[in-house]
Every structure is written in structure tokens, then in C-alpha cells.
Motif scaffolding. Structure first.
Motif, PDB file in Angstrom:
ATOM      1  N   ASN A 117      -1.065  24.968 -10.858  1.00 29.77           N
ATOM      2  CA  ASN A 117      -2.302  25.750 -10.940  1.00 29.77           C
ATOM      3  C   ASN A 117      -2.449  26.421 -12.299  1.00 29.77           C
ATOM      4  OD1 ASN A 117      -3.080  25.078  -8.373  1.00 29.77           O
ATOM      5  ND2 ASN A 117      -2.263  26.926  -7.421  1.00 29.77           N
ATOM      6  N   ILE A 118      -1.322  26.911 -12.833  1.00 28.64           N
ATOM      7  CA  ILE A 118      -1.359  27.543 -14.162  1.00 28.64           C
ATOM      8  C   ILE A 118      -1.769  26.535 -15.219  1.00 28.64           C
ATOM      9  CG2 ILE A 118       0.077  28.592 -15.966  1.00 28.64           C
ATOM     10  CD1 ILE A 118       1.691  29.908 -13.661  1.00 28.64           C
ATOM     11  N   ILE A 119      -1.182  25.332 -15.137  1.00 29.86           N
ATOM     12  CA  ILE A 119      -1.491  24.287 -16.122  1.00 29.86           C
ATOM     13  C   ILE A 119      -2.961  23.871 -16.037  1.00 29.86           C
ATOM     14  CG2 ILE A 119      -1.006  21.888 -16.806  1.00 29.86           C
ATOM     15  CD1 ILE A 119       1.884  22.391 -15.733  1.00 29.86           C
ATOM     16  N   LYS A 120      -3.460  23.674 -14.809  1.00 29.84           N
ATOM     17  CA  LYS A 120      -4.808  23.124 -14.615  1.00 29.84           C
ATOM     18  C   LYS A 120      -5.917  24.163 -14.815  1.00 29.84           C
ATOM     19  CE  LYS A 120      -3.450  19.559 -11.260  1.00 29.84           C
ATOM     20  NZ  LYS A 120      -3.570  19.127  -9.845  1.00 29.84           N
ATOM     21  N   SER A 174       1.567  31.702 -21.909  1.00 27.84           N
ATOM     22  CA  SER A 174       2.955  32.024 -21.589  1.00 27.84           C
ATOM     23  C   SER A 174       3.120  32.258 -20.091  1.00 27.84           C
ATOM     24  CB  SER A 174       3.416  33.264 -22.354  1.00 27.84           C
ATOM     25  OG  SER A 174       2.732  34.413 -21.903  1.00 27.84           O
ATOM     26  N   VAL A 175       4.341  31.968 -19.599  1.00 31.99           N
ATOM     27  CA  VAL A 175       4.666  32.118 -18.182  1.00 31.99           C
ATOM     28  C   VAL A 175       6.049  32.761 -18.078  1.00 31.99           C
ATOM     29  CG1 VAL A 175       5.017  30.961 -15.977  1.00 31.99           C
ATOM     30  CG2 VAL A 175       3.344  30.051 -17.591  1.00 31.99           C
ATOM     31  N   ASP A 206       1.635  34.941 -15.337  1.00 31.41           N
ATOM     32  CA  ASP A 206       1.040  34.248 -16.482  1.00 31.41           C
ATOM     33  C   ASP A 206       0.008  35.166 -17.150  1.00 31.41           C
ATOM     34  OD1 ASP A 206      -1.885  33.539 -15.743  1.00 31.41           O
ATOM     35  OD2 ASP A 206      -0.793  32.865 -13.970  1.00 31.41           O
ATOM     36  N   ASN A 207      -0.340  34.839 -18.390  1.00 32.92           N
ATOM     37  CA  ASN A 207      -1.326  35.644 -19.135  1.00 32.92           C
ATOM     38  C   ASN A 207      -2.671  34.930 -19.223  1.00 32.92           C
ATOM     39  OD1 ASN A 207      -0.685  33.580 -20.854  1.00 32.92           O
ATOM     40  ND2 ASN A 207      -0.521  34.827 -22.698  1.00 32.92           N
ATOM     41  N   GLY A 208      -3.013  34.174 -18.162  1.00 30.97           N
ATOM     42  CA  GLY A 208      -4.238  33.370 -18.157  1.00 30.97           C
ATOM     43  C   GLY A 208      -5.491  34.171 -17.853  1.00 30.97           C
ATOM     44  N   LYS A 209      -6.548  33.443 -17.445  1.00 24.35           N
ATOM     45  CA  LYS A 209      -7.866  34.065 -17.281  1.00 24.35           C
ATOM     46  C   LYS A 209      -8.037  34.770 -15.932  1.00 24.35           C
ATOM     47  CE  LYS A 209     -10.060  29.806 -15.588  1.00 24.35           C
ATOM     48  NZ  LYS A 209     -11.107  28.812 -15.837  1.00 24.35           N
TER      49      LYS A 209
END
Length: 671
Positions: free
Chosen positions: A593-596, A602-603, A620-623
Motif C-alpha cells: 500500500n505504501i509503494i502503490k 521513507s518507512v 511512513d511519511n506519505g500523503k
């Protein structure tokens, strides 16, 4: 007696002539009326004439269709233009085959389509475009057009959805995407069964049997065709049953069942006697039977059929029938040991097949010439044709293996989709149970006179609902466990069967010094290993969870730009095999899910034992995303599988996600 035979033919000729005369008269009347008017009245008459000639006569319709389209565009009447453009494209697909003109019409109509008010018009328009692209060999464009047709078909009560799905399946078969073809044809068959459209149902099963045959699944192909024949016999007006027997004979030949091959060809000819397409199929079936006789030492019977074909050469040995006749003739000459003449017909057959790029037939034609030259002692030419035969055979074999692999891969992906549907149904049942409890409490709570009765009723109902809820949860978890078992089975199948064959193919291609073949074989083998590893992680099974999760992280780290920070304790001694597998799948789903979706850079992964619990944190530091919305409305299997797998290992799952700041997932479960 002769008079009695001639009289029906004479009456038919008179009838056809009369119909043509009437059509010409009506055409002339409309053309005269068209010349006298302009504007909307002229367009209306042009539209009537074009539709009449296209639908109701055998007259050439392309010129009047073009004139109507041009005039409709001039008057900005896009509905009429689209309708007649659709008819002209259909005419091009099935009659003129001028695909260049067809593409020009599509380009001309493209900017006008947004003004078309009828989704039904657009549905049929795109179906005809898809058919034309299919006959032109542009399969991707054909699929795209069928998808557009389907989108318009959903906007009204259309009966074309099943037909669109069926034709997409046929395109996928010819395109070599066997997995997608299987899904489309299965869906079409189900649709035709529901609509009780037996004719299309039979045709769809025929395409399914061809798919199985091309994949090398002869047992499944035979089963489909036997069911197809039973349906065709029940539905007595089905006129193409001979084609089914003919295709069965082709499979029998591939499987080496020569007695069955000949028997099915005889049945094909017998069934063809009552077919409305008898004239078309008779030379094909007879030629095939002659080949079968010649290849099975029944020379006299083969020669009798070939002489009958040659007695009416214009009808049976030219144009479309030429290839079938040449195959019968060369096979007969070879069986009679008339090798020099056999070479002449063998060469002609090969050249004809090379024009159509029919690779399986080209392969067999090369093999035939090799065998003939070998018989006459011309080793140089025999070797030349044998090399051609071997090269084509290996290429077809590699393509088939790749397509079968894709077939299994697509079915595996479909498993996810089906599980999603089952999970949704399970969740609906859970929500129904909860709603049922709430409604019952509100109803009985407001009734003071029936407190005791209400209390007993609600309590019993609540217990029942809780029990039902637990059953639904168990059902969902059983689905997940069954999925893992199926993944393991498919992974072993790929490793033990397809993987071993590809390894042998890799070695063989390396020895042949064919670098392109070697590269293809190695890439395909690597794909199989990757799929097998995804289905059933060997590192997890052999070395435990800690090694398995580290291997997963290292693989992702090597293939993405994510920066990993990890603190992973060895917790293998605290996990059963089942818990280790579910925990691994949870981690795998989170990282996927993080990748897609996360767009993170970063994780951080922290796995440790704290007192009597295991705590897992993935950050993770995603959206970020709205977790409640996702879990409530998303159709994704991923989120639901996280929840259900957490329940299976008795873990508490907590997901804290903030938009534009990232996501923290925490999992805690007792040792």
C-alpha cells in the motif's frame, strides 16, 4: 423426375429475381424523390434510402452511405451521420475490407460524437468499430472500442452487454491473452444462460473450447465441445453443429486419436447436410476427411474424395477452398509415394499459408516438406525445412508456455477480486446484524407494557445476532485461509511443473546459441520464480518470520527508492506457523500500500517483544488518507484483509493517518 427437380430451382430463381427487381424499383423511386428536395427533407429521404439498401437488400450500399454521411455532417445532423457511419464501417468490416477508409471515417466522426444524443447509437457505432479493428488485426484498438461500447450500453436497457463481453473474449483468444479471454467468455456464457439466448451461448462455448485447445488443455476443450453439441442438439435450429465436430477432430489429431478424428469428421459432414451453410463448409470438411484417410492408410477413400473435389474444381479447389484442397492433395500424393508431385503441392500450400502468417499451419507445412525430401534422399533441402519447422515449433511452444503462465497469473489475480466480493457480502451481513440489534432495542425500549417480553426477545435476538456475526467473521477468515492454501498449491504447481520445464528450456536455448531465445527463457523463468515467491514465500517457511520479513524489506529496498529504517527483534519462538504467515501477509500488504498509494520517501519498521506482547509499528511519511472512509466505503481487498488477519491472530489493529503527514500502523497481540 428431372422436371420435378428443376421446378423448385426455377421458382427460387424467379423469387430472387423479383426481389431484386422490387429493390431496384424502390431505390430508383427514392433517388428520384431525393433530387427534387433539399435540406432536412432531402436528408430524411437519403437516410431512408441508405437504411433500406443496407438492411433489406443485397445491393451495393457503400456509395449511398457515404453520400448520406456527407450530407448529414453538412446539416450538422450528427445522429444520422453516426448511424450511417456505423453501417458503413460494418460494410467495410465484412465486405469491402478497405480498413484505411474505415479509419478515415472514424477520424472524421470523432469530433462530432460528443453531440450525439443517443447512447444506443454510440453503443452500436463502437461495436462496429471494434469488429472492424478485429478483422484488421488491431486487437488493442478492438478491445478499446468494445470497452467504449460497453460504457454506452450501461446507459440504457441494452441487450448488447453479453455480446460485447463475448466478442472481447474472442479478441483476447486471438491476441493470446488467455487468462482475460477465459474470464470474458465465462462471463458471457453466464449472461447468455441468464437471458436464455441459446444460440449465443453455444457460440461462446465454442470459443471457450478453442481457447482450451490453444492452451493445450485438450480434456477441457473436449468437455466444452461435448456440452456445446448437447445444447446444439436440444436447440434444433442451430445450424453450425458440423463446425463443432470439425474442431473436435482437429483436437483428436493433436492428441493422436485418429479413430476419433475420422469419426468426428464423418459426423461433421453428416450434420452439414441439413445446414444452411452447407455449400460453404462441404469442401472444408471433405478435404479434412481426405487428409485423415491419407494419413491413416486409407488411400482409396482419400483418393475418392479428392477426385470428387477435382470434378468441381471451380467450386471446391479455388479461392477460400484452395488451401484445404492443397492439403488434401499433398497428403494423398505422399501416402501414394508420389513424392515429386507431393513437393509441388506442398510448396504451393506453404506459400499460401505464409501469406496469411498462420504459424501453426506453416510449421506443419515445413514438416511435410522435410519428410518428403527425406524420402527422396535430398538431405540438403530436408535439413533446410527441418530447421524451419524446428524454429517455428520452438517459438510456438515458448509463446504457448508464456500464455499459459499468463492464464494462471490472471486467474490468481481474479481470485483476489472474487475474495473482495465475498468479503463485501460478509461485511454487508455484519452490518445487517448490527442494524438489526439497534432497531430491536429502539422498538422494545419504547414499549413499557412489554418490558419483560421485550427484554427476553431482544436478549435472545442479540445473542442470535452475535452468534451470526461470529459465524460471518469465521466465514471470512475461512476464505482467507482457503486463499493461502490455494496460493501454496499454485506456487508449488508453478515451481514443480512450469518452473522445471522453463529451466530445461533455458538450458536448451543456451546450448543452441540463440541469445534472444535464451534471454526470453531466462526472463520467463525469473517471472515464474517471482510469482511463485509472491504466492508462497519460501524464506518465511524455511527460516521463519524474522528472516522472511527482512528478505521482503531487502527486496523492496533494492527495487524502489524508499529509505528504510528498521528495528526488528527475532520473535520467531513466539509465533506459530499460522501466526507467522498472517503477520507476514499483514506486513506485505502494508508495504504494498505504501509503494502503490502513499507517495512516501521513507518507512520505519519496528517489531519487538514488550513483556507478554508483540508490538509491530510501521510508519511512513506519505500523503496519508482517511482511514474511516477507506474501511467503510473502499472496495479494496487490502484493508479488509488487514482487519480480518488481525482478528485471526487475536491482534489489536490501530491505524492513525493524517493527510499530507503520513500514516502510523500499530499491531499488538499477546504471546
Amino acid at each position: 423426375m428431372k422436371v420435378k427437380l428443376l421446378l423448385p430451382l426455377l421458382l427460387v430463381s424467379i423469387s430472387i429475381f423479383a426481389q431484386e427487381e422490387n429493390a431496384l424499383q424502390k431505390k430508383k423511386q427514392l433517388e428520384t424523390a431525393i433530387q427534387k428536395v433539399q435540406g432536412a427533407k432531402r436528408l430524411k429521404l437519403l437516410d431512408s434510402l441508405a437504411t433500406y439498401i443496407y438492411d433489406d437488400t443485397n445491393l451495393e450500399c457503400d456509395s449511398i452511405l457515404r453520400a448520406t454521411i456527407t450530407y448529414a455532417i453538412k446539416l450538422d445532423s450528427v445522429n444520422v451521420a453516426t448511424k450511417q457511419a456505423s453501417n458503413l464501417i460494418d460494410y467495410i468490416a465484412h465486405v469491402s475490407r478497405d480498413f484505411k477508409e474505415g479509419k478515415q471515417i472514424i477520424a472524421t466522426m470523432s469530433p462530432l460524437l460528443k453531440k450525439v444524443s443517443s447512447p444506443k447509437l454510440l453503443d452500436h457505432y463502437y461495436i462496429n468499430i471494434a469488429n472492424m479493428y478485429y478483422y484488421a488485426g488491431d486487437f488493442d484498438a478492438s478491445i478499446n472500442a468494445y470497452d467504449k461500447a460497453s460504457s454506452y450500453a450501461t446507459q440504457y436497457k441494452s441487450t448488447t452487454q453479453g455480446l460485447i463481453t463475448f466478442r472481447k473474449g474472442v479478441v483476447y483468444v486471438d491476441k493470446g491473452e488467455f487468462g482475460k479471454a477465459s474470464l470474458a467468455l465465462t462471463e458471457a456464457i453466464s449472461f447468455f444462460q441468464k437471458e436464455k439466448d441459446t444460440l449465443k451461448w453455444i457460440d461462446a462455448k465454442g470459443s471457450m473450447s478453442i481457447l482450451y485447445s490453444k492452451s493445450g488443455f485438450y480434456k477441457e476443450s473436449k468437455k466444452e465441445r461435448e456440452e456445446q453439441i448437447e445444447l446444439a442438439k436440444t436447440f434444433k435450429s442451430y445450424s453450425n453443429i458440423g463446425v463443432i465436430y470439425f474442431n473436435m477432430a482437429a483436437d483428436d489429431n493433436k492428441a493422436g486419436l485418429q479413430t476419433e478424428r475420422i469419426a468426428n469428421l464423418k459426423l461433421a459432414l453428416k450434420s452439414n447436410e441439413t445446414s444452411q451453410h452447407k455449400t460453404f463448409f462441404e469442401p472444408i470438411f471433405k478435404s479434412a476427411l481426405a487428409v485423415a484417410y491419407a494419413e491413416n492408410d486409407s488411400i482409396a477413400l482419400a483418393e475418392k474424395i479428392v477426385k470428387a473435389l477435382e470434378a468441381n474444381s471451380e467450386k471446391y479447389t479455388t479461392n477460400y477452398n484452395e488451401a484445404f484442397y492443397l492439403e488434401a492433395k499433398k497428403s494423398l500424393l505422399f501416402s501414394k509415394k508420389e513424392y515429386k508431385e507431393a513437393i509441388v503441392y506442398g510448396d504451393a500450400y506453404l506459400k499460401l499459408k505464409q501469406k496469411g502468417k498462420q504459424f501453426e499451419e506453416i510449421q506443419l507445412a515445413e514438416k511435410f516438406l522435410f519428410e518428403v525430401y527425406e524420402q527422396i534422399g535430398d538431405n540438403e533441402k530436408a535439413l533446410y525445412h527441418f530447421k524451419n519447422y524446428s524454429h517455428i515449433k520452438d517459438s510456438i511452444g515458448n509463446i504457448q508456455k508464456t500464455r499459459v503462465l499468463a492464464y494462471y497469473q490472471t486467474l490468481y489475480e481474479t481470485e483476489k477480486r472474487d475474495l473482495t466480493i465475498e468479503n463485501q457480502e460478509a461485511n454487508i451481513a455484519l452490518l445487517d446484524s448490527k442494524n438489526k440489534i439497534q432497531n430491536q432495542w429502539m422498538f422494545f425500549g419504547g414499549s413499557g407494557l412489554l418490558v419483560l417480553f421485550g427484554f427476553v426477545t431482544v436478549t435472545r435476538s442479540r445473542n442470535f445476532a452475535k452468534k451470526e456475526q461470529k459465524n460471518q467473521e469465521k466465514f471470512t477468515q475461512d476464505i482467507i485461509n482457503a486463499q493461502e492454501e490455494e496460493r501454496t498449491r499454485v506456487a508449488l504447481e508453478l515451481h514443480d511443473s512450469v518452473g522445471q520445464q522453463l529451466m530445461m528450456l533455458t538450458r536448451k536455448s543456451k546450448n543452441s546459441n540463440d541469445t534472444s531465445m535464451e534471454t526470453l527463457a531466462k526472463d520467463t523463468l525469473q517471472n515464474v520464480r517471482t510469482i511463485s515467491q509472491g504466492l508462497h514465500p519460501v524464506v518465511l517457511e524455511q527460516f521463519g518470520f524474522t528472516a522472511g520479513i527482512n528478505d521482503l524489506i531487502n527486496t523492496i529496498d533494492a527495487n524502489t527508492e524508499l529509505f528504510f529504517t528498521t528495528e526488528i527483534e527475532n520473535i520467531d519462538t513466539y509465533l506459530s506457523n499460522q501466526k507467522a504467515l498472517h503477520l507476514y501477509r499483514i506486513q506485505q500488504e502494508l508495504l504494498n500500500n505504501i509503494i502503490k498509494h502513499a507517495e512516501a520517501t521513507s518507512v520505519t519498521i519496528d517489531i519487538r517483544k514488550i513483556k507478554s506482547t508483540i508490538e509491530v509499528t510501521v510508519e511512513d511519511n506519505g500523503k496519508g488518507f482517511d482511514y474511516q472512509q477507506q474501511i467503510k466505503f473502499s472496495k479494496s481487498l487490502g484493508m479488509k484483509s488487514l482487519v480480518e488477519r488481525s482478528k485471526i491472530i487475536n491482534a489489536k489493529l490501530k491505524i492513525n493517518s493524517i493527510l499530507k503527514k503520513g500514516t502510523i500502523t500499530q499491531l499488538t497481540f499477546p504471546i
